[in-house]
Design a protein around this motif. Sequence first.
Motif, PDB file in Angstrom:
ATOM      1  N   GLY A   1       9.904  -0.086   0.143  1.00 26.66           N
ATOM      2  CA  GLY A   1       8.780  -0.816   0.718  1.00 26.66           C
ATOM      3  C   GLY A   1       7.519   0.017   0.634  1.00 26.66           C
ATOM      4  N   ASN A   2       6.800   0.084   1.707  1.00 31.84           N
ATOM      5  CA  ASN A   2       5.596   0.909   1.738  1.00 31.84           C
ATOM      6  C   ASN A   2       6.007   2.371   1.733  1.00 31.84           C
ATOM      7  N   MET A   3       5.673   3.060   0.679  1.00 31.43           N
ATOM      8  CA  MET A   3       6.104   4.451   0.580  1.00 31.43           C
ATOM      9  C   MET A   3       5.138   5.362   1.312  1.00 31.43           C
ATOM     10  N   ARG A   4       5.677   6.472   1.793  1.00 33.54           N
ATOM     11  CA  ARG A   4       4.901   7.443   2.551  1.00 33.54           C
ATOM     12  C   ARG A   4       5.247   8.840   2.047  1.00 33.54           C
ATOM     13  N   PHE A   5       4.208   9.611   1.774  1.00 37.36           N
ATOM     14  CA  PHE A   5       4.451  10.987   1.387  1.00 37.36           C
ATOM     15  C   PHE A   5       3.262  11.843   1.783  1.00 37.36           C
ATOM     16  N   THR A   6       3.502  13.131   1.765  1.00 40.50           N
ATOM     17  CA  THR A   6       2.443  14.093   2.021  1.00 40.50           C
ATOM     18  C   THR A   6       2.519  15.144   0.924  1.00 40.50           C
ATOM     19  N   CYS A   7       1.459  15.881   0.750  1.00 40.26           N
ATOM     20  CA  CYS A   7       1.421  16.931  -0.265  1.00 40.26           C
ATOM     21  C   CYS A   7       1.475  18.290   0.420  1.00 40.26           C
TER      22      CYS A   7
ATOM     23  N   PHE B   1       0.841  -1.180   0.000  1.00 40.71           N
ATOM     24  CA  PHE B   1       0.000   0.000   0.000  1.00 40.71           C
ATOM     25  C   PHE B   1       0.881   1.236   0.000  1.00 40.71           C
ATOM     26  N   VAL B   2       0.255   2.377  -0.261  1.00 41.55           N
ATOM     27  CA  VAL B   2       0.944   3.658  -0.301  1.00 41.55           C
ATOM     28  C   VAL B   2       0.291   4.572   0.729  1.00 41.55           C
ATOM     29  N   CYS B   3       1.094   5.221   1.554  1.00 36.94           N
ATOM     30  CA  CYS B   3       0.568   6.157   2.542  1.00 36.94           C
ATOM     31  C   CYS B   3       0.706   7.575   2.013  1.00 36.94           C
TER      32      CYS B   3
ATOM     33  N   GLY C   1      -1.052  10.396   5.557  1.00 33.77           N
ATOM     34  CA  GLY C   1      -1.423   9.592   6.722  1.00 33.77           C
ATOM     35  C   GLY C   1      -2.488   8.540   6.481  1.00 33.77           C
ATOM     36  N   LYS C   2      -2.969   8.383   5.251  1.00 35.27           N
ATOM     37  CA  LYS C   2      -3.974   7.378   4.934  1.00 35.27           C
ATOM     38  C   LYS C   2      -3.377   6.388   3.943  1.00 35.27           C
ATOM     39  N   ALA C   3      -3.741   5.105   4.083  1.00 34.23           N
ATOM     40  CA  ALA C   3      -3.210   4.064   3.208  1.00 34.23           C
ATOM     41  C   ALA C   3      -4.141   3.831   2.026  1.00 34.23           C
ATOM     42  N   TYR C   4      -3.532   3.617   0.857  1.00 31.62           N
ATOM     43  CA  TYR C   4      -4.256   3.354  -0.384  1.00 31.62           C
ATOM     44  C   TYR C   4      -3.600   2.180  -1.108  1.00 31.62           C
ATOM     45  N   LEU C   5      -4.381   1.460  -1.876  1.00 33.00           N
ATOM     46  CA  LEU C   5      -3.802   0.476  -2.779  1.00 33.00           C
ATOM     47  C   LEU C   5      -2.987   1.247  -3.817  1.00 33.00           C
ATOM     48  N   PRO C   6      -1.847   0.696  -4.253  1.00 35.74           N
ATOM     49  CA  PRO C   6      -1.022   1.413  -5.230  1.00 35.74           C
ATOM     50  C   PRO C   6      -1.788   1.808  -6.497  1.00 35.74           C
ATOM     51  N   SER C   7      -2.755   1.005  -6.896  1.00 37.12           N
ATOM     52  CA  SER C   7      -3.519   1.307  -8.111  1.00 37.12           C
ATOM     53  C   SER C   7      -4.558   2.407  -7.892  1.00 37.12           C
ATOM     54  N   LYS C   8      -4.770   2.823  -6.640  1.00 39.10           N
ATOM     55  CA  LYS C   8      -5.815   3.804  -6.314  1.00 39.10           C
ATOM     56  C   LYS C   8      -5.283   5.141  -5.810  1.00 39.10           C
ATOM     57  N   VAL C   9      -3.996   5.233  -5.513  1.00 40.24           N
ATOM     58  CA  VAL C   9      -3.466   6.457  -4.919  1.00 40.24           C
ATOM     59  C   VAL C   9      -3.168   7.495  -6.005  1.00 40.24           C
ATOM     60  N   THR C  10      -3.397   8.755  -5.649  1.00 41.42           N
ATOM     61  CA  THR C  10      -3.114   9.851  -6.572  1.00 41.42           C
ATOM     62  C   THR C  10      -1.901  10.634  -6.085  1.00 41.42           C
ATOM     63  N   ASP C  11      -1.284  11.354  -7.025  1.00 45.74           N
ATOM     64  CA  ASP C  11      -0.177  12.232  -6.653  1.00 45.74           C
ATOM     65  C   ASP C  11      -0.758  13.518  -6.068  1.00 45.74           C
ATOM     66  N   CYS C  12       0.040  14.538  -5.960  1.00 47.41           N
ATOM     67  CA  CYS C  12      -0.422  15.781  -5.332  1.00 47.41           C
ATOM     68  C   CYS C  12      -1.231  16.669  -6.274  1.00 47.41           C
ATOM     69  N   GLN C  13      -1.437  16.211  -7.522  1.00 46.42           N
ATOM     70  CA  GLN C  13      -2.310  16.910  -8.464  1.00 46.42           C
ATOM     71  C   GLN C  13      -3.534  16.048  -8.796  1.00 46.42           C
TER      72      GLN C  13
END
Length: 132
Positions: A114-120, A74-76, A79-91
Amino acid sequence: MKTIRAVLITICLLPLNACLDMNAALQGGGKYLKDDQGRLVGDCRGNNLSMELSISDADTFWQDNNLPKGTYDFVCKDGKAYLPSKVTDCQNNLIAKQSGGVEGFRSKYNLNNGNMRFTCNNGTVTPVPLSS
């Protein structure tokens, strides 16, 4: 006689068992969610997801983030986890549909493997260290 011997063996082995359990705890042992390469999986705060309770940390994490049970990829984002196919970038563009997909995004922003984490922040990707 057999009963006494069994009791004595049990009494002698209890301290050894306690040492083994303590050693596992000190080394991060126990029942934790692991990925397919045997690495511990953490939530979006970096806490390892325990599998030991009847309603485990992992169960709560999957439910809180609307993820299928058993998900460790998953991708954080913020602070929220998403499936990699469902997560959006900061745009708000799906990362999986961008050139290079999720792996390209990880590489572009120097996110962990591994599980990547980012914020916008103002539309810009800011990596979040695993320790925070």
